[in-house]
Enzyme design. Sequence first.
Site, PDB file in Angstrom:
ATOM      1  N   LYS A  64       0.848  -1.201   0.000  1.00  0.00           N
ATOM      2  CA  LYS A  64       0.000   0.000   0.000  1.00  0.00           C
ATOM      3  C   LYS A  64       0.882   1.250   0.000  1.00  0.00           C
ATOM      4  O   LYS A  64       1.926   1.274   0.667  1.00  0.00           O
ATOM      5  CB  LYS A  64      -0.916  -0.022   1.230  1.00  0.00           C
ATOM      6  CG  LYS A  64      -1.991   1.058   1.239  1.00  0.00           C
ATOM      7  CD  LYS A  64      -2.941   0.885   2.422  1.00  0.00           C
ATOM      8  CE  LYS A  64      -4.015   1.957   2.478  1.00  0.00           C
ATOM      9  NZ  LYS A  64      -4.931   1.801   3.623  1.00  0.00           N
ATOM     10  N   SER A 139      -9.819   1.856   2.527  1.00  0.00           N
ATOM     11  CA  SER A 139      -8.913   2.571   1.662  1.00  0.00           C
ATOM     12  C   SER A 139      -7.878   1.685   0.967  1.00  0.00           C
ATOM     13  O   SER A 139      -7.305   2.108  -0.030  1.00  0.00           O
ATOM     14  CB  SER A 139      -8.176   3.642   2.463  1.00  0.00           C
ATOM     15  OG  SER A 139      -7.370   3.063   3.477  1.00  0.00           O
ATOM     16  N   SER A 163     -10.133  -0.395   6.756  1.00  0.00           N
ATOM     17  CA  SER A 163      -9.524  -0.274   5.437  1.00  0.00           C
ATOM     18  C   SER A 163      -8.808  -1.506   4.910  1.00  0.00           C
ATOM     19  O   SER A 163      -8.426  -1.517   3.737  1.00  0.00           O
ATOM     20  CB  SER A 163      -8.549   0.894   5.422  1.00  0.00           C
ATOM     21  OG  SER A 163      -9.257   2.076   5.232  1.00  0.00           O
TER      22      SER A 163
HETATM   23  N1  GLN Z   1     -13.270   4.316   5.735  1.00  0.00           N
HETATM   24  C1  GLN Z   1     -12.761   4.749   6.997  1.00  0.00           C
HETATM   25  C2  GLN Z   1     -12.339   6.185   6.881  1.00  0.00           C
HETATM   26  O1  GLN Z   1     -12.607   6.731   5.874  1.00  0.00           O
HETATM   27  C3  GLN Z   1     -11.614   3.882   7.394  1.00  0.00           C
HETATM   28  C4  GLN Z   1     -10.364   4.206   6.727  1.00  0.00           C
HETATM   29  C5  GLN Z   1      -9.215   3.364   7.166  1.00  0.00           C
HETATM   30  O2  GLN Z   1      -9.388   2.351   7.833  1.00  0.00           O
HETATM   31  N2  GLN Z   1      -8.029   3.828   6.825  1.00  0.00           N
HETATM   32  O3  GLN Z   1     -11.785   6.777   7.754  1.00  0.00           O
END
Ligand code: GLN
Length: 475
Positions: A64, A139, A163
């Site tokens: 990532k 994400s 995410s």
């Molecule tokens: N979708 C969640 C957010 O937008 C989680 C994101 C994540 O786990 N990095 O914050």
Amino acid sequence: MNHFDLTAHAWLDLFQSGKATPQEAADAVLQRASQVNAKTNAFIRLNDKVRAQGGPCPVAIAIKDNICVNGHLTTCGSKILEGFIPPYDACVVEKIKAAGGIILGSANMDEFAFGSSCETSAYGPARNPWALDRVPGGSSGGSAASVAAGQAVWALGSDTGGSIRQPASFCGVVGLKPTYGRVSRYGLIAFGSSLDQIGPITKDVKDCAKLLAIIAGFDERDSTSVNVPVPDYAAALVKDVKGLRIGVPKEYFIDGIEPDVLAAVQKAVQYYRDHGAVIVNVNLPHTEYALATYYIIATAEASSNLARFDGVAFGLRAAPSKVRKNPLMDMYEETRARGFGDEAKRRIMLGTYVLSSGYYDAYYLRAQKVRTLIKQDFENAFQACDVILSPTSPTTAFKVGEKISDPLAMYLSDVFTIPANMAGVPAISLPCGFDRSKLPVGLQLMARPFAEDVLLRAAYAYEQATGWHRERAVL
Ligand code: GLN
């Protein structure tokens, strides 16, 4: 099965029996990655060549884009980190390299990991290999899509509020968020420092155990890393759930879950019941506050973590065309205005607001107290069960563009994944079927801190009995 669809353990068997070499394997996966990346956009950057170096686990991996790789552009899916080349490896990258891991490139992601669809990436959205008009989740959408599309054998993602698990669920692969403190965050570009964890995204549970074993362990460079022994995760892979107490929380079976998701998850409950597990009803009464609490704590931490991106030390520096305040202030403002996308700006504003002196007690401090209640919910529930079971997400993958202009609808996608981050407990998502449009459904299992082995046992038995992990997206 196509060679690019093989798991890491299948490749390792081929290496052992002399039927393939690590170099051939890495070349084949890289070729696949280049061939289909125009469709998935799973990789922001792909290396043109890869070289197998030897080591016990010489397998091709996607990283990532928020995990530092020495000498390679690392941009968090953001324009503001344009040109940023870390001078060191993240702890997990050191460990992967020491195991012989072959890094294919940087996986696409929502900007700074803000999002659940991979659409906020400055490098264009990634797409779901099961249906290219749908999001891969986020994400870590690029990481999950790359594994599902055979563009990587396995991948690393990061999980602050779902995410790893939500994109794993949308893409029909396995994703595990370790216990907070299990995997070093050294070299992970921080979003919400009290919530972030790096974890594996893989094609099956055995690979998940293998990759977790490589990256887990104490690291003194991360002050929140916990010095407890890493168990033998491979030893947890037994096809037996007898006597395991599976908790089903009623707060996670609510209106708004798609019927096909609910049906698939209920079938999984039935599987455990039929195979000798004990199903118990548990309560997590503060679940309804988790999402709101998360969006206070996570944005507060994000606003303070992102303060360092001001055009001085990292990445983009934008010069305004005319002087407005003074040259330094103008440079900061111009850099941040041009470098951050809309969602990043929204998070910074929300976070700054909840931390500001007049509102700190009403929002931030209060949220910290609610967080403690959420954690206590889990401690209480784990008196009565070993594993908590739920859907990973209320829906399967949604269409690209469907939720991007409605932040609240987007945030709801993580309603079931966020509590595990708030409580710091480990959680896994694994495939548990398909909806009527042949989109993957994910099953979430959560366990006590440092009980990743229990999760792997429960997941492995189910996976091996059902075989959902053998299905592949066709591109
Ligand atoms: N979708 C969640 C957010 O937008 C989680 C994101 C994540 O786990 N990095 O914050």
